[in-house]
Scaffold this motif. Structure first.
Motif, PDB file in Angstrom:
ATOM      1  N   GLY A  70       0.763  -1.271  -0.034  1.00 37.61           N
ATOM      2  CA  GLY A  70       0.053  -0.193  -0.018  1.00 37.61           C
ATOM      3  C   GLY A  70       0.979   1.044   0.016  1.00 37.61           C
ATOM      4  N   GLY A  71       0.304   2.325   0.604  1.00 38.96           N
ATOM      5  CA  GLY A  71       0.718   3.665   0.363  1.00 38.96           C
ATOM      6  C   GLY A  71       1.641   3.648   1.609  1.00 38.96           C
ATOM      7  N   LYS A  72       2.687   4.725   1.462  1.00 39.29           N
ATOM      8  CA  LYS A  72       3.683   4.934   2.506  1.00 39.29           C
ATOM      9  C   LYS A  72       3.803   6.480   2.886  1.00 39.29           C
ATOM     10  CE  LYS A  72       6.730   0.887   1.784  1.00 39.29           C
ATOM     11  NZ  LYS A  72       5.762   0.106   1.117  1.00 39.29           N
ATOM     12  N   THR A  73       3.864   6.744   4.283  1.00 40.59           N
ATOM     13  CA  THR A  73       4.176   7.924   4.609  1.00 40.59           C
ATOM     14  C   THR A  73       5.321   8.091   5.335  1.00 40.59           C
ATOM     15  OG1 THR A  73       1.679   8.472   4.660  1.00 40.59           O
ATOM     16  CG2 THR A  73       3.220  10.070   6.070  1.00 40.59           C
ATOM     17  N   GLN A  74       6.333   9.001   5.122  1.00 43.70           N
ATOM     18  CA  GLN A  74       7.422   8.980   5.611  1.00 43.70           C
ATOM     19  C   GLN A  74       7.272  10.380   6.700  1.00 43.70           C
ATOM     20  OE1 GLN A  74      10.478   9.725   2.568  1.00 43.70           O
ATOM     21  NE2 GLN A  74      11.383   7.913   3.279  1.00 43.70           N
ATOM     22  N   LYS A 133      -2.051  -0.453   4.689  1.00 47.18           N
ATOM     23  CA  LYS A 133      -2.661  -1.763   3.902  1.00 47.18           C
ATOM     24  C   LYS A 133      -3.451  -1.388   2.660  1.00 47.18           C
ATOM     25  CE  LYS A 133      -3.451  -4.166   8.237  1.00 47.18           C
ATOM     26  NZ  LYS A 133      -4.412  -4.561   9.356  1.00 47.18           N
ATOM     27  N   ALA A 134      -3.863  -0.078   2.434  1.00 48.06           N
ATOM     28  CA  ALA A 134      -4.481   0.324   1.529  1.00 48.06           C
ATOM     29  C   ALA A 134      -3.398   1.157   0.478  1.00 48.06           C
ATOM     30  CB  ALA A 134      -5.357   1.592   1.781  1.00 48.06           C
ATOM     31  N   ALA A 135      -3.794   1.243  -0.698  1.00 46.34           N
ATOM     32  CA  ALA A 135      -2.931   2.002  -1.804  1.00 46.34           C
ATOM     33  C   ALA A 135      -2.917   3.516  -1.330  1.00 46.34           C
ATOM     34  CB  ALA A 135      -3.451   2.038  -3.176  1.00 46.34           C
ATOM     35  N   GLY A 136      -1.766   4.242  -1.631  1.00 47.05           N
ATOM     36  CA  GLY A 136      -1.661   5.613  -1.522  1.00 47.05           C
ATOM     37  C   GLY A 136      -3.142   6.527  -1.498  1.00 47.05           C
ATOM     38  N   ALA A 137      -3.617   6.308  -2.823  1.00 43.20           N
ATOM     39  CA  ALA A 137      -4.673   7.114  -3.121  1.00 43.20           C
ATOM     40  C   ALA A 137      -5.963   6.621  -2.245  1.00 43.20           C
ATOM     41  CB  ALA A 137      -5.241   6.791  -4.736  1.00 43.20           C
ATOM     42  N   ASP A 138      -5.803   5.487  -1.627  1.00 43.44           N
ATOM     43  CA  ASP A 138      -7.040   4.972  -1.049  1.00 43.44           C
ATOM     44  C   ASP A 138      -6.946   5.214   0.624  1.00 43.44           C
ATOM     45  OD1 ASP A 138      -8.249   4.245  -3.230  1.00 43.44           O
ATOM     46  OD2 ASP A 138      -7.366   2.219  -3.186  1.00 43.44           O
TER      47      ASP A 138
END
Length: 724
Positions: A70-74, A133-138
Motif C-alpha cells: 500500500g501507500g507509505k508516509t514518511q 494496507k491500502a494504496a496511497g490514493a485510498d
C-alpha cells in the motif's frame, strides 16, 4: 449543417420545457451512475515499451512482491538544539508517537529511524516510514489526520517533524475556491458585455451543466479505462472555458437578430444556424486536436485527450440544444443589442475605431505583434522539461519542508535514486563479476553511493540502487542515466555483467525524452490539420497559412514565457511559483492540442464574419472593419472569459494544475489579444482581395460547410416572402 442547426434551434425553443427537463434528468442520471460506481483514476504516468519500463517489468518478475503493498508516509525528523535524535529522551518521544500510529487498523507496519538505520552520521536527521494496507490514493483522511497529530505532538516537544509520501499526498480537488475566483470574474465580464446579470449568468449555468455531465462520465469511465488523475482537471479547464464561450457566441448573435426585428423563436433559430455553425466547427476542431493526442503513442496523453474531447462535445451539444431552450424561457429578459446613434448614422458597413486603426496602419500593427511575440518566445530555445516534485511546493507545506530536510540530510540525489538491475552468470563467479562492476560504477561522475546488491529468485539477477549527487530533474542526473547506459555494453564485455537502469527517476527521464521526440511530429499533424480545415471553411489558400503562422507565434510565445517564469525564475512570486523547475514534460504537447483548438475558435469567430461581409460588399478592407466591429467584441469577451477561467486554475496549489493553468492563461492572452486582434486584421488588410483566392478546381473539390449560415438566411428570406 447550418440548416440542420437552424431547425434544431427552432425545435428547442418550441419544446423548451421538454429540452430542459430532459437535460436535468440526464445530468441527474449520469451523476447517480458515477457516484454509485465511484472513481478509480490511474495514479501513474507510464509509457509501455520504454527501456526503463521493460526493465521494471523484468525486475517485478525476478523480485516478486517488491512493487506490491500500500501507500507509505514518511515522517522526516530533525532534532533541534544540542540534542540529536539518538538522545534517549528524544528517542522515547519519537517511539511513543510511532507506537500510537501503529494502532491505526489500516497501518501495516511502522519503521522508526532506529529500525531502518536512516539516521545521519551526526544523528540530527532521520525518518520513520508508515506502511498502509491500502494504496496511497485510498488512504483515508482519518489516517492522515493521525499522522498530522503525531507530527504536531513531536513539534511541541522541539522535534521538527514533516510528512510526505504517497500515503499522505492529498487528493486532487476540482472546483475549489481558486477555480471559483475565475468563474466569478467571468460572470462580471459577461454581465458587463450583456448589460444584465441574469443574461450573464446564462452561459455559466449552461457551461456548468454540460461540464457536470462530462466530469461524471469521466469519473464513471475511470473504472474501466486508465484515466490519469490530472485528466479531470485539464478537461474541466477546457470544458468550462469553451462552454461559456460557445454560449456567449450564440447569445450575442441572438441579440443581434432581435435588434434586426426578428420574432423571438426566429431569432433563436437564426442564431443557432449561423453562430451555432461556428460553434460546431470550432468545437469539432478542438475535439480533433485533443483526439490527435492519441497519435503521439503515449497512453495517458491519449486518455487526457479523450477526456477533454468528451467535455468539449458536451459543451457543443449544450450550446446548440440547451441554450436555445433557455433563451426562449427567459423571454423578454434578454434585450436586443443596442445600436449606437453614431453607428446608425454611419450605416451598417462602417467599422469601429479599433478596426479603422488596424486597417489604416496594417504594417505597423503586424510588425508590432510579430516582434512582441517573437521576443517573448526567445527563452523557448532553452526550455527543459521534467516532472514537478515537492520542491515546487510552498515552504508553508509540510511536504516541501520534508523535501528540504531530506536534501539537507541525504543530498538532492536521495529524492531520485537510480535502480540498477544486474544480470550475471550466477554462482560465486557472478558475485565476483558484480562486485568488480559495482566498484567501477562507484567511480562514475555524479555517483555518491552504491547500495549492497540484493540477489533475485534465480540467483543470477541482482538489484541495487545508485544515489546521484543531483536531484531527479537535474541535467546531471539525466547525463548519469545516459552514461550508465552507454557504458553497459563495455561492462558486459569486460565484467560479464549486464546493467539496466530503472526506477521512478529513470522512468520519468525516459517519458520526458519520449514526449520531446514526439512533439515535432504532433506539431506537424496539428499544422496540417489546421491548414486543411481552414481551407475548407474559408475557401482560401492564404487565410489558412496566416492562421497557422499566427498559431505558431502564440505557441512559441506561450512556451517562451513559461520558460522565462517557471524555469528561469523571473516574476515567480507574482504568479505564485515557489521555486525554479523544469517545464512539465507533457505540457508542450497538451498545450499544442488545446491551444490549437481554442485559437481556431477565435479564428473562425473573427474571420468568418469578415468573409461574410466580403461576399456582401466585395470590399476587402471594409470587410475587415465590419468583422472587427461585429466579432471583435465577442473575441475580446471570449478571450477575457477564458483567461479568467484558466487564471482560477493557475491559482491552485497542485503544481501540475498550476502550470497548465498558467500556460493556458497566457496562451489564450497572446492568441486572442495579440494574434487575432492585431496581426490577423493587419494581415487581412495587407492581403486585400487575394486573401480569398482559391483555385476554381480546388473549390469544386472541397465540401461546403456553410459556416456563415448563408443557406439559413435564404430559408428566412423565403419564409418572409411567403408571409408577405
Amino acid at each position: 449543417m447550418a440548416k440542420l442547426l437552424y431547425r434544431i434551434g427552432y425545435w428547442s425553443a418550441k419544446n423548451r420545457i421538454k429540452v430542459l427537463l430532459g437535460s436535468l434528468i440526464l445530468l441527474l442520471a449520469v451523476s447517480g451512475l458515477a457516484i454509485s460506481a465511484g472513481a478509480n483514476f490511474n495514479q501513474e504516468t507510464t509509457i509501455p515499451g520504454l527501456q526503463s519500463q521493460k526493465t521494471l517489468e523484468r525486475m517485478n518478475e525476478e523480485f516478486p512482491g517488491m512493487q506490491e503493498g500500500g501507500g507509505k508516509t514518511q515522517i522526516v525528523l530533525k532534532a533541534n538544539g544540542a540534542k540529536g535524535l539518538n538522545d534517549e529522551a528524544v528517542k522515547k518521544q519519537i517511539e511513543s508517537q510511532l507506537q500510537s500510529l501503529s494502532k491505526d487498523p489500516l497501518v501495516e507496519s511502522v519503521a522508526s529511524p532506529y529500525d531502518n538505520h536512516s539516521l545521519t552520521e551526526n544523528g540530527s536527521i532521520g525518518y520513520a516510514t508508515i506502511a498502509y494496507k491500502a494504496a496511497g490514493a485510498d488512504v483515508p483522511q482519518s489516517s492522515k489526520d493521525l499522522a498530522d497529530q503525531a507530527a504536531e505532538a513531536l513539534r511541541s516537544e522541539g522535534i521538527q517533524a514533516e510528512l510526505t509520501g504517497s500515503g499522505y499526498k492529498p487528493a486532487m480537488e476540482i472546483g475549489g475556491a481558486t477555480e471559483g475566483v475565475g468563474v466569478i470574474i467571468a460572470l462580471v465580464i459577461l454581465t458587463f458585455a450583456f448589460g444584465s446579470f441574469l443574461t450573464g449568468m446564462l452561459p455559466i449555468v449552461t457551461a456548468a451543466a454540460g461540464l457536470g455531465v462530462g466530469v461524471m462520465l469521466i469519473m464513471y469511465g475511470s473504472n474501466y479505462l486508465d484515466v490519469p488523475t490530472f485528466a479531470i482537471s485539464q478537461s474541466s479547464m477546457v470544458g468550462l472555458a469553451v462552454g461559456i464561450d460557445y454560449a456567449l457566441l450564440i447569445i450575442s448573435r441572438y441579440r443581434q437578430e432581435l435588434g434586426k426585428g426578428f420574432e423571438r423563436k426566429e431569432a433563436i433559430a437564426i442564431a443557432n444556424g449561423t453562430a451555432g455553425s461556428s460553434v460546431v466547427f470550432a468545437g469539432v476542431t478542438v475535439i480533433i486536436a485533443l483526439l490527435g493526442l492519441s497519435a503521439v503513442g503515449v497512453p495517458f496523453l491519449a486518455m487526457m485527450g479523450i477526456a477533454g474531447a468528451v467535455c468539449v462535445l458536451l459543451a457543443i451539444l449544450t450550446a446548440v440544444i440547451v441554450v436555445p431552450a433557455l433563451l426562449q424561457v427567459m423571454g423578454g429578459t434578454i434585450k436586443p443589442k443596442k445600436i449606437s446613434r453614431r453607428r446608425s448614422a454611419r450605416g451598417e458597413e462602417s467599422g469601429n475605431l479599433w478596426g479603422k486603426l488596424v486597417t489604416g496602419r496594417p504594417w505597423l500593427t503586424v510588425l508590432a505583434g510579430v516582434v512582441l511575440l517573437g521576443a517573448i518566445a526567445l527563452p523557448f530555445a532553452d526550455m527543459q522539461t521534467g516532472l514537478p516534485d515537492d520542491s515546487q511546493q510552498s515552504t508553508e507545506k509540510t511536504e516541501r519542508r520534508a523535501y528540504d530536510l531530506m536534501t539537507e540530510g541525504y543530498g538532492a540525489g536521495s529524492h531520485g535514486p537510480l535502480v540498477i538491475l544486474a544480470d550475471t552468470r550466477g554462482g560465486e563467479q557472478g558475485k565476483a563479476d558484480l562486485a568488480k562492476a559495482a566498484k567501477d560504477l562507484e567511480s562514475y561522475p555524479n555517483v555518491v553511493s552504491v547500495s549492497p546488491p540484493m540477489p533475485g529468485a534465480s540467483g543470477k539477477a541482482y538489484l541495487f540502487t545508485v544515489t546521484p549527487g543531483t536531484g531527479p530533474n537535474d541535467p546531471a542526473t539525466i547525463d548519469l542515466v545516459n552514461y550508465i547506459r552507454d557504458q553497459a555494453s563495455a561492462i558486459e564485455q569486460q565484467d560479464h555483467v549486464s546493467f539496466s537502469v530503472t526506477g521512478s527517476t529513470a522512468v520519468n527521464i525516459d517519458i520526458t525524452q519520449k514526449l520531446n521526440k514526439a512533439l515535432p511530429q504532433f506539431c506537424l499533424i496539428i499544422v496540417g490539420l489546421a491548414f486543411v480545415l481552414l481551407m475548407v471553411v474559408f475557401r482560401s489558400l492564404l487565410v489558412p497559412i496566416k492562421a497557422v503562422l499566427g498559431f505558431i507565434l502564440s505557441l512559441g510565445a506561450t512556451l517562451g514565457f513559461a520558460t522565462f517564469v517557471i524555469q528561469q525564475g523571473h516574476f515567480q512570486n507574482l504568479f505564485g511559483f515557489h521555486a525554479q523547475s523544469p517545464i512539465l514534460n507533457f505540457l508542450p504537447i497538451i498545450l499544442v492540442g488545446i491551444l490549437f483548438g481554442l485559437a481556431m475558435d477565435y479564428e473562425v469567430f473573427l474571420v468568418s464574419r469578415m468573409r461574410e461581409a466580403f461576399k456582401q460588399t466585395g470590399d476587402a478592407k471594409k470587410s475587415v472593419r465590419i468583422g472587427m466591429r461585429d466579432s471583435g467584441g465577442v473575441v475580446t469577451a471570449a478571450g477575457l472569459i477564458m483567461v479568467s477561467v484558466f487564471t482560477g486554475f493557475m491559482l491552485a496549489e497542485d503544481p501540475m494544475i498550476k502550470v497548465m493553468g498558467f500556460a493556458l492563461t497566457f496562451g489564450i492572452f497572446f492568441d486572442a489579444f495579440v494574434v487575432r486582434l492585431f496581426i490577423v486584421p493587419g494581415v487581412m488588410s495587407l492581403l486585400g482581395k487575394s486573401a480569398w483566392y482559391l483555385p476554381k478546381w480546388l473549390d469544386r473539390l472541397l465540401p461546403n460547410l456553410d459556416v456563415e449560415g448563408e443557406e439559413v438566411m435564404k430559408v428566412v428570406e423565403e419564409k418572409q416572402a411567403k408571409a408577405s
